[in-house]
Design an enzyme around this catalytic site. Sequence first.
Site, PDB file in Angstrom:
ATOM      1  N   TYR A 179      -3.616   0.346 -11.615  1.00 32.20           N
ATOM      2  CA  TYR A 179      -2.868   0.807 -10.433  1.00 32.20           C
ATOM      3  C   TYR A 179      -3.575   2.011  -9.802  1.00 32.20           C
ATOM      4  O   TYR A 179      -3.750   2.091  -8.588  1.00 32.20           O
ATOM      5  CB  TYR A 179      -1.446   1.172 -10.870  1.00 32.20           C
ATOM      6  N   LYS A 226      -5.176   2.097  -6.067  1.00 38.97           N
ATOM      7  CA  LYS A 226      -4.628   2.991  -5.038  1.00 38.97           C
ATOM      8  C   LYS A 226      -5.699   3.970  -4.533  1.00 38.97           C
ATOM      9  O   LYS A 226      -5.697   4.354  -3.358  1.00 38.97           O
ATOM     10  CB  LYS A 226      -3.402   3.734  -5.579  1.00 38.97           C
TER      11      LYS A 226
HETATM   12  P1  NAP Z   1       9.199  -3.139  -4.177  1.00 32.25           P
HETATM   13  O1  NAP Z   1      10.587  -2.730  -3.849  1.00 32.25           O
HETATM   14  O2  NAP Z   1       8.951  -3.929  -5.421  1.00 32.25           O
HETATM   15  O3  NAP Z   1       8.610  -3.928  -2.910  1.00 32.25           O
HETATM   16  C1  NAP Z   1       7.362  -4.536  -2.938  1.00 32.25           C
HETATM   17  C2  NAP Z   1       7.473  -5.911  -2.307  1.00 32.25           C
HETATM   18  O4  NAP Z   1       6.157  -6.505  -2.286  1.00 32.25           O
HETATM   19  C3  NAP Z   1       8.362  -6.851  -3.142  1.00 32.25           C
HETATM   20  O5  NAP Z   1       9.223  -7.589  -2.317  1.00 32.25           O
HETATM   21  C4  NAP Z   1       7.337  -7.724  -3.824  1.00 32.25           C
HETATM   22  O6  NAP Z   1       7.817  -8.979  -4.219  1.00 32.25           O
HETATM   23  C5  NAP Z   1       6.288  -7.840  -2.747  1.00 32.25           C
HETATM   24  N1  NAP Z   1       5.026  -8.355  -3.279  1.00 32.25           N
HETATM   25  C6  NAP Z   1       4.528  -8.223  -4.545  1.00 32.25           C
HETATM   26  N2  NAP Z   1       3.370  -8.873  -4.653  1.00 32.25           N
HETATM   27  C7  NAP Z   1       3.142  -9.448  -3.443  1.00 32.25           C
HETATM   28  C8  NAP Z   1       2.096 -10.264  -2.950  1.00 32.25           C
HETATM   29  N3  NAP Z   1       1.070 -10.664  -3.735  1.00 32.25           N
HETATM   30  N4  NAP Z   1       2.145 -10.667  -1.655  1.00 32.25           N
HETATM   31  C9  NAP Z   1       3.171 -10.309  -0.864  1.00 32.25           C
HETATM   32  N5  NAP Z   1       4.200  -9.556  -1.290  1.00 32.25           N
HETATM   33  C10 NAP Z   1       4.182  -9.130  -2.571  1.00 32.25           C
HETATM   34  O7  NAP Z   1       8.243  -1.880  -4.305  1.00 32.25           O
HETATM   35  P2  NAP Z   1       8.139  -0.531  -3.411  1.00 32.25           P
HETATM   36  O8  NAP Z   1       8.503   0.602  -4.272  1.00 32.25           O
HETATM   37  O9  NAP Z   1       8.786  -0.713  -2.097  1.00 32.25           O
HETATM   38  O10 NAP Z   1       6.563  -0.475  -3.242  1.00 32.25           O
HETATM   39  C11 NAP Z   1       5.932  -0.733  -1.996  1.00 32.25           C
HETATM   40  C12 NAP Z   1       4.550  -0.114  -2.037  1.00 32.25           C
HETATM   41  O11 NAP Z   1       4.673   1.297  -2.245  1.00 32.25           O
HETATM   42  C13 NAP Z   1       3.662  -0.643  -3.176  1.00 32.25           C
HETATM   43  O12 NAP Z   1       2.353  -0.805  -2.682  1.00 32.25           O
HETATM   44  C14 NAP Z   1       3.738   0.464  -4.206  1.00 32.25           C
HETATM   45  O13 NAP Z   1       2.590   0.516  -5.022  1.00 32.25           O
HETATM   46  C15 NAP Z   1       3.825   1.682  -3.300  1.00 32.25           C
HETATM   47  N6  NAP Z   1       4.376   2.879  -3.951  1.00 32.25           N
HETATM   48  C16 NAP Z   1       5.628   2.822  -4.514  1.00 32.25           C
HETATM   49  C17 NAP Z   1       6.113   3.972  -5.149  1.00 32.25           C
HETATM   50  C18 NAP Z   1       7.480   3.998  -5.808  1.00 32.25           C
HETATM   51  O14 NAP Z   1       7.720   4.924  -6.610  1.00 32.25           O
HETATM   52  N7  NAP Z   1       8.386   3.092  -5.495  1.00 32.25           N
HETATM   53  C19 NAP Z   1       5.333   5.130  -5.190  1.00 32.25           C
HETATM   54  C20 NAP Z   1       4.072   5.127  -4.589  1.00 32.25           C
HETATM   55  C21 NAP Z   1       3.610   3.980  -3.970  1.00 32.25           C
HETATM   56  P3  NAP Z   1       8.378  -9.123  -5.749  1.00 32.25           P
HETATM   57  O15 NAP Z   1       9.731  -8.511  -5.740  1.00 32.25           O
HETATM   58  O16 NAP Z   1       8.396 -10.595  -5.967  1.00 32.25           O
HETATM   59  O17 NAP Z   1       7.386  -8.403  -6.636  1.00 32.25           O
END
Ligand code: NAP
Length: 262
Positions: free
Chosen positions: A169, A173
């Site tokens: 990860y 990133k």
């Molecule tokens: P989330 O609620 O799990 O949303 C991510 C979405 O992306 C989910 O609907 C997921 O589907 C979908 N996804 C996964 N793999 C995919 C693929 N191959 N093609 C298309 N869609 C796909 O997560 P989030 O927290 O909103 O995260 C969004 C972004 O922010 C990510 O890039 C994450 O690394 C980044 N981020 C998050 C945090 C945090 O603490 N939440 C912090 C820093 C950065 P599934 O549900 O089927 O997996």
Amino acid sequence: MACQVKGTAFITGSGSGIGKATAISFAQNGIESMALVDLNLPLLERTRDELRALFPKIKVEAFQANVADETSVENAVRETVEHFGGIDIGINCAGISGAPTPTDRMTLAEWQKVIDVNQTGVWLCQRALIRQMLQQESRGGREGRGVILNVSSMFGVSGPPGPFDIPHYTAAKHAVVGLTKMDAKAYSRQGIRINAICPGFVDTPIIKQQIESGSMNAVFEMTPVGRPAQVEEISDAILFLSSPMSSYMCGAAMVVDGGFTV
Ligand code: NAP
């Protein structure tokens, strides 16, 4: 100038979490049409229906796509353009966390899965968006031809602390930040503005289980603001980075982490 967005947005990962909250922030602040893109079809369709009900004047379409698959990404971009005529804002938010495993115990398959989605997936979407935006007329002024915003992480600019063994990860990133800087310089003169956001811990499904189990309490203690971000605190920063308000930002990796990396 108000923090407003115009035209059509293409948002990956918008079935859930930060992507979904970004779609809502955009809908509240001027967007005319949106392509919601996600692999998870039930979440995607639910989000599309919620947005259509909340914002009946905004055109919302859902396209199921896997960002790690070249054809799938190209189809999603093509279908968006067929529906709406172009793409003004591309948000590359889809991502996965990957199971925490130290490098000496990680398999190549575990590494590759996270790299494919979080790194190659962003590049595939960015390439398809750039190719599309290069064919569009510039809107001129502070708007230009288009805006791309990549969702990295605070672990795209720093190393995670002790309990987080997430080399895949962290590497992906960091790569997103590098790709953002590279292409921001390469396409800025052609009117395409590219930046990244580097969120800290955000209360979304990706870390919900850890938050609820209390296993994140020590980390929140280490965060100056003492808590995870509410998802709107990130989507509103994405709104700013996508709007002409941030027109002089180019290749930035904006950290929004409650002070964690300070
Ligand atoms: P989330 O609620 O799990 O949303 C991510 C979405 O992306 C989910 O609907 C997921 O589907 C979908 N996804 C996964 N793999 C995919 C693929 N191959 N093609 C298309 N869609 C796909 O997560 P989030 O927290 O909103 O995260 C969004 C972004 O922010 C990510 O890039 C994450 O690394 C980044 N981020 C998050 C945090 C945090 O603490 N939440 C912090 C820093 C950065 P599934 O549900 O089927 O997996």
